[in-house]
Design a protein around this motif. Structure first.
Motif, PDB file in Angstrom:
ATOM      1  N   LYS B 155      43.291  11.992  11.309  1.00 63.70           N
ATOM      2  CA  LYS B 155      42.470  12.963  10.593  1.00 63.70           C
ATOM      3  C   LYS B 155      41.252  13.302  11.430  1.00 63.70           C
ATOM      4  CE  LYS B 155      42.375  12.930   6.274  1.00 63.70           C
ATOM      5  NZ  LYS B 155      43.001  14.252   6.137  1.00 63.70           N
ATOM      6  N   ASP B 157      37.804  14.710  11.558  1.00 57.98           N
ATOM      7  CA  ASP B 157      36.825  14.903  10.499  1.00 57.98           C
ATOM      8  C   ASP B 157      35.865  16.041  10.772  1.00 57.98           C
ATOM      9  OD1 ASP B 157      37.824  12.922   8.923  1.00 57.98           O
ATOM     10  OD2 ASP B 157      36.702  11.353   9.964  1.00 57.98           O
ATOM     11  N   VAL B 159      34.318  19.458  12.964  1.00 57.52           N
ATOM     12  CA  VAL B 159      34.659  20.614  13.799  1.00 57.52           C
ATOM     13  C   VAL B 159      34.350  20.302  15.248  1.00 57.52           C
ATOM     14  CG1 VAL B 159      33.991  22.963  14.328  1.00 57.52           C
ATOM     15  CG2 VAL B 159      34.414  22.304  11.981  1.00 57.52           C
ATOM     16  N   VAL B 194      50.518  22.120  19.202  1.00 54.80           N
ATOM     17  CA  VAL B 194      51.284  21.383  18.199  1.00 54.80           C
ATOM     18  C   VAL B 194      50.709  19.975  18.056  1.00 54.80           C
ATOM     19  CG1 VAL B 194      53.524  20.346  17.710  1.00 54.80           C
ATOM     20  CG2 VAL B 194      53.398  22.728  18.453  1.00 54.80           C
ATOM     21  N   MET B 198      49.117  18.307  14.740  1.00 58.62           N
ATOM     22  CA  MET B 198      49.660  17.079  14.175  1.00 58.62           C
ATOM     23  C   MET B 198      48.628  15.965  14.149  1.00 58.62           C
ATOM     24  SD  MET B 198      52.682  17.864  13.278  1.00 58.62           S
ATOM     25  CE  MET B 198      53.469  16.300  12.942  1.00 58.62           C
ATOM     26  N   SER B 199      47.561  16.125  14.949  1.00 59.69           N
ATOM     27  CA  SER B 199      46.527  15.098  14.977  1.00 59.69           C
ATOM     28  C   SER B 199      45.671  15.119  13.730  1.00 59.69           C
ATOM     29  CB  SER B 199      45.612  15.303  16.203  1.00 59.69           C
ATOM     30  OG  SER B 199      46.380  15.304  17.368  1.00 59.69           O
ATOM     31  N   GLY B 200      45.824  16.158  12.916  1.00 62.48           N
ATOM     32  CA  GLY B 200      45.077  16.165  11.669  1.00 62.48           C
ATOM     33  C   GLY B 200      43.984  17.213  11.622  1.00 62.48           C
ATOM     34  N   LYS B 202      42.293  20.603  10.344  1.00 64.13           N
ATOM     35  CA  LYS B 202      42.391  21.310   9.066  1.00 64.13           C
ATOM     36  C   LYS B 202      43.058  22.662   9.278  1.00 64.13           C
ATOM     37  CE  LYS B 202      38.378  19.392   6.716  1.00 64.13           C
ATOM     38  NZ  LYS B 202      39.100  18.634   5.709  1.00 64.13           N
ATOM     39  N   LYS B 203      43.824  23.088   8.252  1.00 63.47           N
ATOM     40  CA  LYS B 203      44.524  24.378   8.335  1.00 63.47           C
ATOM     41  C   LYS B 203      43.538  25.518   8.570  1.00 63.47           C
ATOM     42  CE  LYS B 203      48.025  22.960   5.091  1.00 63.47           C
ATOM     43  NZ  LYS B 203      48.007  22.815   3.642  1.00 63.47           N
ATOM     44  N   GLU B 204      42.395  25.454   7.891  1.00 63.20           N
ATOM     45  CA  GLU B 204      41.421  26.538   8.015  1.00 63.20           C
ATOM     46  C   GLU B 204      40.953  26.677   9.459  1.00 63.20           C
ATOM     47  OE1 GLU B 204      41.391  24.097   5.913  1.00 63.20           O
ATOM     48  OE2 GLU B 204      40.828  24.695   3.878  1.00 63.20           O
ATOM     49  N   TRP B 205      40.729  25.545  10.084  1.00 62.77           N
ATOM     50  CA  TRP B 205      40.259  25.587  11.469  1.00 62.77           C
ATOM     51  C   TRP B 205      41.321  26.218  12.372  1.00 62.77           C
ATOM     52  CZ3 TRP B 205      38.658  19.726  11.839  1.00 62.77           C
ATOM     53  CH2 TRP B 205      37.647  19.483  10.874  1.00 62.77           C
ATOM     54  N   SER B 208      41.461  29.864  11.842  1.00 58.27           N
ATOM     55  CA  SER B 208      40.311  30.509  12.481  1.00 58.27           C
ATOM     56  C   SER B 208      40.506  30.581  13.982  1.00 58.27           C
ATOM     57  CB  SER B 208      39.029  29.745  12.168  1.00 58.27           C
ATOM     58  OG  SER B 208      38.822  29.754  10.785  1.00 58.27           O
ATOM     59  N   ALA B 211      42.810  33.299  14.885  1.00 59.61           N
ATOM     60  CA  ALA B 211      42.125  34.592  14.779  1.00 59.61           C
ATOM     61  C   ALA B 211      41.255  34.840  15.997  1.00 59.61           C
ATOM     62  CB  ALA B 211      41.285  34.635  13.504  1.00 59.61           C
TER      63      ALA B 211
END
Lengths: 686, 402
Positions: B155, B157, B159, B194, B198-200, B202-205, B208, B211
Motif C-alpha cells: 500500500k 500511502d 503521493v 503494471v 500492483m504495488s498499491g 490509488k486508482k485516483e492517482w 490522474s 491524464a
C-alpha cells in the motif's frame, strides 16, 4: 493556419487538465500528511479493504480482466478479418500476384465494293522482352548490335512502360529477317528475348481514297478521357476498352467505323512477385481481329474521280489559272445513295501515319501553306454553289408562280431590274436576247434568274420561298453521310444576315433585293458542299428522292463469306423526299439540264457527243473577290434513266464548262468505258 | 510368516513406490509450474515451425540460428530457475546502475556494432554473437521497480512515494528513449506501470497520471506541429515520416508506398488466411515478398496466413495459458517482491503481444517490437526465456519465508 489554431486551443485545454490533476494530487498529499502525523489513525475510509490480501485479490482480478480484454480484442479483430472478410482479403492477395497484360489485335481490313483491299495489314516482326532484361547490360549491348540500334535506345525501349509494366516491351519493330534468324539461332544468348508478330496498316493503292479511308494513330489523351466519361455514365457494355498506346482510327472510315475495325485485345494473365518481376504465365485469351468492312467505293470509279480531278486541274493550269490545285470530285449512285468515288485534292499518303507521324509533317499538313491536304473537300469543303443552283431557283420560281414557263426575259447583258444604279451584268456581256426559263437554264442566263430573285423579294406571300426551296432539297443541312466533319453549308436569309453581321448598321444588315439576285444564281453568301450539290442533282434525277449518301456497304462475316451486317439491311435509307409541285416543272428543268450539255455550246457537246448515254448537267462559276473563279460541274447519267451523279468543284479553277466539266466527263468515261476524245476547251461559257 | 512376509513387503513396497511417485510428482509440481512450462515449450515449438517455414523462401530467416537462440534460452532459463531471486529486492541501487549500464552498452567502443544500419546492438566478445541489451533491460527494470514497490508493503500511502516510484521508472524509460528505441521504451514503461499499480497505488492517482501523460504527449505533438509550421519539418521534434508511420494504422490506404504499404500487405496476409490458412509454403504474401519482415516484426501475419484463424487462435491460447498461469504464480507467491516481478513480466508480455499482433491486424501503430518466443532473433528469445526462468524460479521459491 486553422488547424494550428485548433491544436493550440487543444493544447491549452490539456494544460488546464494537467494543472487540475496536479492540484488534485496535492490535495491527497496534504490529507495524508495530516493523517500520518496523527500516528496510528485508522484507515477505514479507504474502500479497498483492510488487509493486503484482500487488496491484492482485487488487483489480480483487475490484471486478469485486463489480459482477458486484450485477448478478446485480438480475437474479435481476427474473427472479423479471417472469418468475415476473408474473401475480400483473398481477392486482394490474388490481385497482388497476378497482372493482366494484353496482346494487340489486328484491325479489320477495308475493301472496295468488289472486295479489292484498299487498306490491309502487314505483319511485321518485332523483338520484345520483359522490363527486367534491361538489367543485363551485356545482353542488351549484344542485342543492340544485332538489331543495329544504339545501346541507349535499346535500353530505353526495354524500360519504357507505356505498354504496361508487366507486358512484353517492344524493343524494335520491322526487324530484318536475318536479325530474327540470328536471335532464334542463338536463343541461349538471348534468354528472355521474344519475337512477336505485329500488324501495321498497309495501303496497296497509296493515296487512293485517302480521304475516305482516313488514317490511324495512337489514341489521344482526349479520346481516353472521353472514354472515361462514357464509362462513368455507364453506356453500353459492348464498347471496346482502350488503353493508352492503342492504335485507333483518327479520320475517315477508320474513325467512323472504329467499332467494327478495332479488334478485341488478347489477354494474358501473368504471376508476379513483390518486385513486379514476371514469374509465370497463366491463362490466355487470344486476340480477335477486327471485322473487315466493304465500302461502296468502286476502285475503278474512285481512281477515275481522282484522275479526272487531276486532269481538270491540269487543264485549268494550262488555261492560266495558276492557283488551281485544290478541289473535289464525288460520284454517287442516285438510286441508293452509295458513294462510288470520292476524290479531294490536295491529298496525302496515309502511310506516313503508320508508326506515328513526324511533328514537322503534321504541322505542314495543318498549315495553309501546305494546302490543308487532310481536309476532305467533298464533304467538308463549303463553296458558293454558282450557277448549279439555278435548277432549284427555276423550280422555286415555277412553284410560287414567280416565273411561269411561258414568261420571258430580254437579256441585253446588263440587267437593270433593281434600277440603273443597281444594274448587274449577265455573265455574257453581249446578252442572250429573249430567254424563257428552259433556255435560261440551258444558257445559264443570269437576267432570267435576276428577275426570279427580285420578284421573290417583292412577293408579299413568299418572300423567302427561294430559300425554302433550297432547304427543301437539303441545302444548309448535313446530308448524313457516314464520314466525319461534314459541312452544313449555308442558305442565307434575312434573319441570318441580321445576326451574322452584328457590327454592321441596321440598314446595312437589312435583307435587300440585291441579296436575292445574288443567291438566286448561287453567288454571294450561299455555301454548299460538293456532296450536297451531288445530292440535289440526284434528287432531280430521281424525280424527288434523295437517298442518304454513304461509303459503308457491309461488314464481312468473320469466316470471310457473306456479309455480317449491311448498311441497307433494312432497305434503302431515304435522306429526304422534296415535294415536287408538278411533274411539268421538273421536266422543264431536266430539259434545260439536257440542253446545257448538247444544245448551247459546241465545245461542251463535243465532249459528250461520243458517249453512248445521254447526260444532263449544269456548270457553274463562282466569283469570289480577290481570287480566280471557282469552277463547278454537276451531271447525271443516263438522262432518261439516271443512275450516276458526278459533281466536281475546282478552287480557283476558272469557268465550270472549261475545267470542272473535264473531270466529270472523265468519270463518265471510266464508268461507261468511253473516254473523252475532245480536247476542246470552252473558255467563254460560264 | 513366510507367506505373509512377501505380502507385507509387497504392500509396503507398493506404498513406497506410490509415495515416491506421488512425492516425485508433487515435488515436480513444487519445482515447476506445469502451465507456464507447457505454454513455454509449445510456443517455442510453434515459433520454430513458423521460422522454419519462413526460412524456405527467406535467406535471412536462418533456422539453425533460431534453434541456437532457443538452446541458449533454455539454458539461461534453467540457470535462473535455480536462483532464488529474493536477494534482488535489497539491491535496488545496484539494479538501477546495471540497468543504465545495459542501456548504454552499445555505446562502448569495443562492443558496439552497427548491424544493417540499426544501433542498439553489441557484439559479445570472444563468442562473436550480436545481442540487443535492451531486451535484458526490460527484465532488470521490472526487478528494479518491484524492489522499490515492495518496500511499501502493498500500500502506497503518500503521493510523494507514488511520485518517487514514477520518477524511478522514468529513469530507465528516458534512457531507452535517448538510446533511440521508442518501442522498447514503451514496453519498459508499460511493465513498470503494471508493477507500480500492483504495488498499491490509488486508482485516483493512476488515473490522474494517465491524464497528465496524455496531456503531455498532446502538448508535445502540438508544439511539434507549430514548430513544423513556422520553422519547417527539419527542425521539428518528430519528422513527418515518423508521424505518418505512427498514424497510418488509422487509415492504411492513406500511404500505400511506405509503412502504409507494409500495413496493407500485412492486413491482406492475415485476412486471406481464412480459417485453416494456406499451409506451409503456400503463404503467397510472405513467400512472394509482398509481406515485409515476415520472420521478425510481422511474424504474426505470416502465422495467420499460413495457419489461418485456427492457427492464430492456437497461438493466442498458448499466450493466454502462459499469462494466466504466470498470474497464478504471482498470486501463490508469498513474497511481495517476487509477486510484483511476476506481474511486471505479465505486463511486459501483455504490451508486447498486444502491440505486435495489434500492429499486424491494424489495431495499433507500427513499431518494431518482436513477438515473444515466435519472432526470429536470439536476443528476444533469450530474454523471454529468462523471463520464463524467473517465473519458474518464483514458483519454486514461492513458499519460503523472506
Amino acid at each position: 493556419m486553422d488547424a494550428q489554431l485548433v491544436v493550440v486551443i487543444a493544447g491549452i485545454l490539456l494544460a488546464a487538465v494537467i494543472v487540475g490533476s496536479v492540484l488534485f494530487l496535492r490535495g491527497y498529499s496534504g490529507k495524508f500528511t495530516f493523517d500520518t502525523s496523527g500516528g496510528t489513525a485508522p484507515r477505514a475510509s479507504e474502500g479497498e479493504g483492510n488487509t493486503s490480501g484482500v487488496a491484492f485479490k482485487g488487483r489480480f482480478t483487475l490484471l486478469t480482466l485486463g489480459v482477458g480484454a486484450m485477448f478478446t480484442a485480438l480475437v474479435a479483430k481476427l474473427w472479423s478479418m479471417q472469418m468475415v472478410s476473408s474473401d475480400y482479403y483473398d481477392s486482394l492477395a490474388q490481385k497482388n500476384q497476378t497482372r493482366t497484360v494484353t496482346t494487340p489485335a489486328p484491325r479489320g481490313r477495308i475493301l472496295d465494293r468488289n472486295g479489292t483491299p484498299l487498306v490491309t495489314n502487314r505483319s511485321s516482326l518485332a523483338v520484345t522482352a520483359y522490363r527486367d532484361l534491361a538489367d543485363d547490360t551485356v545482353m542488351v549491348r549484344h542485342l543492340a548490335n544485332v538489331l543495329g540500334i544504339p545501346y541507349v535506345a535499346c535500353r530505353r525501349n526495354i524500360q519504357d512502360n507505356t505498354e504496361g509494366a508487366q507486358a512484353q516491351h517492344t524493343i524494335a519493330t520491322d526487324v530484318r529477317r536475318s536479325a530474327i534468324a540470328y536471335i532464334q539461332e542463338h536463343a541461349g544468348d538471348f534468354a528472355g528475348v521474344q519475337i512477336a508478330e505485329r500488324t501495321e496498316r498497309v495501303y496497296p493503292y497509296g493515296t487512293t481514297a485517302a480521304h475516305v479511308l482516313g488514317y490511324t494513330g495512337t489514341i489521344t489523351q482526349e479520346q481516353l478521357e472521353a472514354q472515361k466519361e462514357a464509362e462513368a455514365q455507364g453506356s453500353d457494355a459492348s464498347r471496346i476498352e482502350y488503353q493508352s498506346g492503342d492504335i485507333v482510327g483518327q479520320a475517315g472510315v477508320e474513325i467512323e467505323y472504329e467499332k467494327l475495325l478495332q479488334g478485341i485485345r488478347g489477354e494474358q494473365t501473368v504471376t508476379v512477385d513483390a518486385g513486379g518481376n514476371v514469374t509465370g504465365q497463366e491463362g490466355a485469351v487470344p486476340a480477335r481481329a477486327g471485322s473487315d468492312i466493304r465500302l461502296t467505293l468502286d476502285l475503278t470509279i474512285q481512281q477515275g474521280c481522282e484522275q479526272g480531278l487531276a486532269h481538270a486541274i491540269e487543264v485549268a493550269k494550262q488555261e492560266g489559272y495558276e492557283n488551281a490545285g485544290a478541289g473535289a470530285c464525288v460520284c454517287l449512285d442516285c438510286t441508293n445513295g452509295e458513294i462510288l468515288g470520292l476524290a479531294s485534292l490536295p491529298t496525302f499518303d496515309p502511310t506516313v501515319f503508320v508508326g506515328g507521324i513526324s511533328s514537322d509533317l503534321w504541322s505542314q499538313f495543318n498549315s495553309d501553306d501546305g494546302g490543308q491536304p487532310l481536309i476532305n473537300r467533298a464533304v467538308s469543303g463549303q463553296y458558293m454553289s454558282a450557277s448549279t443552283i439555278k435548277s432549284l431557283s427555276a423550280l422555286a420560281g415555277l412553284e410560287y408562280g414567280i416565273y411561269s414557263s411561258s414568261r420571258t426575259s430580254n437579256c441585253t447583258g446588263w440587267w437593270t431590274g433593281n434600277g440603273e444604279a443597281n444594274g448587274k451584268w449577265c455573265w455574257l456581256h453581249s446578252g442572250h436576247g429573249t430567254m424563257n426559263l428552259q433556255s435560261g437554264i440551258a444558257n445559264s442566263c443570269d437576267p432570267v434568274f435576276y428577275d426570279i430573285g427580285r420578284d421573290f423579294f417583292y412577293n408579299d406571300e413568299n418572300p423567302e420561298g427561294l430559300q425554302e426551296m433550297f432547304r427543301r432539297w437539303g441545302l444548309g443541312a448535313k446530308t448524313g453521310v457516314d464520314l466525319p466533319s461534314e459541312g452544313e453549308g449555308r442558305v442565307p436569309d434575312a434573319a441570318w444576315k441580321e445576326s451574322f453581321f452584328k457590327d454592321w448598321s441596321a440598314e446595312e444588315r437589312a435583307w435587300n433585293a440585291g441579296d436575292m439576285t445574288n443567291i438566286v444564281i448561287g453567288q454571294g453568301d450561299i455555301l454548299v458542299t460538293p456532296l450536297q450539290m451531288a445530292m440535289v442533282y440526284a434528287g432531280i434525277a430521281m424525280d424527288g428522292v434523295e437517298y442518304t449518301p454513304h461509303v459503308f456497304l457491309s461488314a464481312v462475316a468473320r469466316d470471310g463469306e457473306g456479309d455480317a451486317y449491311l448498311y441497307n439491311e433494312t432497305g434503302k435509307k431515304e435522306h429526304l423526299k422534296p415535294h415536287i409541285n408538278s411533274d411539268a416543272d421538273l421536266e422543264l428543268v431536266k430539259a434545260g439540264l439536257h440542253d446545257v450539255i448538247y444544245s448551247t455550246n459546241a465545245s461542251t457537246a463535243s465532249h459528250f457527243n461520243n458517249l453512248s448515254v445521254q447526260i444532263a448537267g449544269k456548270s457553274g462559276t463562282g466569283e469570289k473577290a480577290g481570287e480566280d473563279e471557282y469552277a463547278w460541274f454537276v451531271a447525271y447519267a443516263p438522262a432518261d434513266d439516271p443512275k450516276y451523279v458526278v459533281a466536281c468543284v475546282l478552287e480557283q479553277g476558272g469557268g465550270g464548262s472549261a475545267t470542272a466539266l473535264r473531270a466529270v466527263r472523265d468519270v463518265f468515261g471510266v464508268i461507261y468505258n468511253e473516254p473523252d476524245t475532245s480536247d476542246s476547251v470552252d473558255t467563254a461559257t460560264r | 510368516m513366510a507367506a505373509k512376509a512377501p505380502a507385507r513387503s509387497s504392500a509396503s513396497s507398493l506404498n513406497r513406490v506410490n509415495k515416491k511417485i506421488s512425492t516425485q510428482r508433487s515435488s515436480f509440481r513444487q519445482l515447476v509450474n506445469p502451465g507456464v512450462l507447457i505454454a513455454w515449450v509449445l510456443l517455442m515449438a510453434y515459433g520454430a515451425v513458423i521460422i522454419w517455414s519462413a526460412s524456405l523462401t527467406n535467406a535471412e530467416a536462418s533456422f539453425p540460428r533460431h534453434l541456437l537462440g532457443i538452446g541458449i534460452g533454455v539454458v539461461v532459463a534453467a540457470v535462473i530457475w535455480h536462483i532464488d531471486l529474493r536477494n534482488l529486492a535489497n539491491i535496488s541501487n545496484v539494479l538501477l546502475v546495471v540497468d543504465i549500464m545495459l542501456v548504454f552498452l552499445p555505446y562502448v567502443p569495443g562492443l558496439s556494432v552497427t548491424a544493417q544500419g540499426m544501433t542498439g546492438w553489441i557484439r559479445i566478445p570472444l563468442v562473436g554473437l550480436n545481442f540487443q541489451p535492451v531486451e535484458i533491460v526490460k527484465l532488470v527494470t521490472i526487478c528494479f521497480i518491484s524492489a522499490l514497490g515492495a518496500q511499501y508493503n502493498g500500500k502506497i500511502d503518500t503521493v510523494r512515494d507514488y511520485v518517487r516510484l514514477c520518477g524511478m521508472l522514468a529513469v530507465p524509460f528516458c534512457c531507452v528513449i535517448v538510446q533511440g528505441d521508442l518501442g522498447s521504451a514503451l514496453v519498459v514503461f508499460f511493465g513498470g506501470a503494471v508493477v507500480i499499480m500492483m504495488s498499491g497505488a490509488k486508482k485516483e492517482w493512476v488515473l490522474s497520471t494517465i491524464a497528465i501523460l496524455i496531456g503531455l504527449v498532446s502538448l508535445l505533438l502540438a508544439t511539434d506541429s507549430i514548430i513544423d509550421g513556422i520553422f519547417g519539418d527539419n527542425n521539428s521534434i518528430f519528422k513527418n515520416y515518423q508521424m505518418r508511420r505512427l498514424l497510418v494504422f488509422i487509415d492504411p490506404s492513406s500511404d500505400t508506398s511506405g509503412s502504409g504499404y507494409n500495413l496493407q500487405q500485412s492486413l491482406i496476409a492475415v485476412g486471406s488466411g481464412g480459417f485453416f490458412g494456406k499451409g506451409i509454403g503456400n503463404a503467397t504474401q510472405a513467400t512472394s515478398g509482398f509481406l515485409p519482415e515476415a520472420h521478425t516484426d510481422f511474424v504474426f501475419a505470416l502465422t495467420s496466413e499460413t495457419f489461418g484463424f485456427a492457427g492464430a487462435i492456437v497461438l493466442l491460447a498458448l499466450f493466454a495459458l502462459l499469462m494466466f498461469s504466470t498470474i497464478r504464480v504471482a498470486a501463490k507467491s508469498e513474497n511481495l517482491f517476487l509477486r510484483l516481478v511476476c506481474t511486471g513480466i505479465v505486463g511486459l508480455w501483455m504490451f508486447q503481444i498486444f502491440e505486435n499482433i495489434g500492429m499486424c491486424i491494424g489495431l495499433m501503430p507500427i513499431t518494431g517490437i518482436p513477438l515473444p518466443f515466435i519472432s526470429f532473433g536470439s536476443s528476444s528469445m533469450i530474454a523471454q526465456c529468462a523471463a520464463v526462468g524467473m517465473v519458474q524460479s518464483i514458483w519454486r521459491h514461492r513458499a519460503k519465508a523472506a
